[in-house]
Design an enzyme around this catalytic site. Structure first.
Site, PDB file in Angstrom:
ATOM      1  CG  HIS A 231      -0.656  -0.406   2.466  1.00 20.07           C
ATOM      2  ND1 HIS A 231       0.449   0.077   3.129  1.00 20.07           N
ATOM      3  CD2 HIS A 231      -1.270  -1.254   3.336  1.00 20.07           C
ATOM      4  CE1 HIS A 231       0.507  -0.459   4.332  1.00 20.07           C
ATOM      5  NE2 HIS A 231      -0.521  -1.271   4.483  1.00 20.07           N
ATOM      6  CG  HIS A 266      -5.965   4.189   2.894  1.00 22.68           C
ATOM      7  ND1 HIS A 266      -7.318   3.945   3.019  1.00 22.68           N
ATOM      8  CD2 HIS A 266      -5.353   3.427   3.842  1.00 22.68           C
ATOM      9  CE1 HIS A 266      -7.515   3.069   3.992  1.00 22.68           C
ATOM     10  NE2 HIS A 266      -6.344   2.751   4.504  1.00 22.68           N
ATOM     11  CG  ASP A 290      -5.710  -2.566   3.688  1.00 18.61           C
ATOM     12  OD1 ASP A 290      -5.551  -3.723   4.100  1.00 18.61           O
ATOM     13  OD2 ASP A 290      -5.337  -1.554   4.323  1.00 18.61           O
ATOM     14  CB  ALA A 324      -8.493   0.164  11.274  1.00 25.71           C
ATOM     15  N   GLY A 325      -7.500  -0.390   7.745  1.00 24.27           N
ATOM     16  CA  GLY A 325      -7.995  -1.020   6.534  1.00 24.27           C
ATOM     17  C   GLY A 325      -8.909  -0.080   5.779  1.00 24.27           C
TER      18      GLY A 325
END
Length: 406
Positions: A231, A266, A290, A324-325
């Site tokens: 990522h 993200h 993710d 968180a993901g």
């Protein structure tokens, strides 16, 4: 016959050879008009112009539709209410694969993040069971941790992060091949170069991630066999004016491919666009979700390593706001890079299918070409999913809706 009339028994493998005729087919290289996808025994036999389809071959029409290779996702933590860390079982893997098939993913790596050794071992045992059972969509496992950096831990529980010891390495090498493809994310802070080489020799794909490593150290680890970055931009050393960091290494080193979470949370869209323009080949930037257990559900929270993760406005966070993901599926990632970043549709499709397959060393997915597995999607002109096919079987189907001719 219309594709909506595709017989249920064909989905069980009883129709051994057939064709799907579509207005447009993307085979991984080109967009083809007026062609049909011909399948035999679950594999692609070829692509034929409509005028060359054998008269005795069953043909199903998908008018106005786009046929594309199925998506390949190398980082899937959960789906359908199942989180792999919390449900490290054959049933959990089946639920995750079935859920993501509803969003176009035909091959995936269930991903276990940093956890206790018994959980990691249970995940590997579940992966072996999934491989033996032939779960549609199961490709192997992604071990994201526990050998990461505390400085760049992200949502990984700090008490569970640790150095890779000789016993760990022996266990990984001994498990090689038991659960399909094997991807492991490590940080140079807790794994040596010789351990990376040993993992690669044991057929693991090694990815650098959750690390504060420098550019030069990252280059050394790539020389030792690491070929991927987990990522891009997230949980890693950033690119600065005097220290390029792991971001700089991921973009400058052509041997490296890197995953990207394209949810708009993200990574800023401008940073995504810059990275796509800057990436040196032959390695590519590919899409990962993710995704957590919330995909395909209305759930507002779940537990991870004894902590609550909250679902709010498209984001998943711990109580302190740490991401968180992700709460996104691959089809939505595809639409994001195509519509928000102006990535051409063919390139966006390859970012979701061909490029991740190549990064993992998978040669039978990501393209619609003779001899490859019959994993494909039927999409509407506005990129809505009509059906998902794995190995020539219809795994998920909706009725044709507006945007298709009948």
């Amino acid at each position: 016959m219309n594709i909506d009339d595709f017989p249920p028994e064909a989905g069980s493998g009883l129709l051994r050879r057939f064709a799907i005729r579509a207005a447009l087919i993307f085979d991984g290289d080109n967009f083809l008009q007026g062609h049909a996808l011909v399948l035999r025994e679950g594999l692609v036999e070829g692509l034929a112009p409509w005028s060359n389809i054998p008269e005795d071959l069953p043909v199903f029409d998908a008018p106005d539709a786009l046929l594309t290779p199925g998506f390949v996702d190398l980082q899937v933590n959960g789906g359908g209410g199942a989180l792999f860390n919390n449900q490290p079982t054959l049933k959990g893997i089946r639920r995750i694969c079935e859920t993501h098939a509803r969003y176009g993913t035909t091959a995936l790596l269930p991903t276990v993040i940093t956890d206790r050794p018994d959980i990691m071992k249970a995940c590997m045992a579940a992966g072996s069971a999934a491989l033996a059972a032939g779960i549609p969509g199961f490709l192997g496992l992604h071990l994201e941790g526990p050998h990461l950096s505390l400085v760049r831990k992200g949502t990984h529980h700090p008490a569970l992060i640790r150095e890779m010891c000789p016993e760990d390495l022996d266990f990984y090498i001994g498990s090689s091949g038991n659960f399909g493809k094997a991807l492991i994310t490590i940080a140079p802070e807790n794994v040596s170069e010789s351990q990376v080489t040993a993992l690669v020799n044991a057929r693991f794909v090694v990815s650098l991630g959750h690390t504060d490593t420098s550019f030069e150290i990252a280059r050394r680890y790539v020389g030792a066999g690491a070929s991927m970055v987990t990522h891009l931009f997230n949980a890693m050393s950033q690119m600065g004016n005097r220290e390029p960091g792991l971001v700089g290494a991921a973009l400058a080193l052509g041997e490296v491919s890197c995953g990207l979470i394209a949810d708009g949370f993200h990574v800023d869209p401008t940073s995504m666009s810059i990275a796509l323009r800057a990436k040196q080949g032959p390695g590519r930037v590919f899409l990962v979700t993710d995704a957590m257990s919330t995909i395909g559900t209305q759930n507002r929270r779940f537990e991870l390593n004894g902590r609550t993760v909250y679902r709010r406005e498209g984001r998943l966070t711990l109580a302190d706001g740490t991401l968180a993901g992700a709460d996104i599926d691959m089809l939505s990632c595809l639409r994001f890079v195509h519509r928000k970043l102006d990535v051409p549709l063919g390139e966006a499709l390859n970012m979701a299918s061909l490029y991740p397959a190549e990064a993992l060393g998978v040669t039978d997915r990501g393209k619609l070409a003779p001899g490859r597995q019959g994993d494909f999607l039927v999409l509407s002109p506005d990129l809505e999913l009509h059906s998902t096919w794995i190995g020539g079987r219809c795994i998920y189907k909706q009725k044709m809706q507006r945007g298709y001719a009948s």
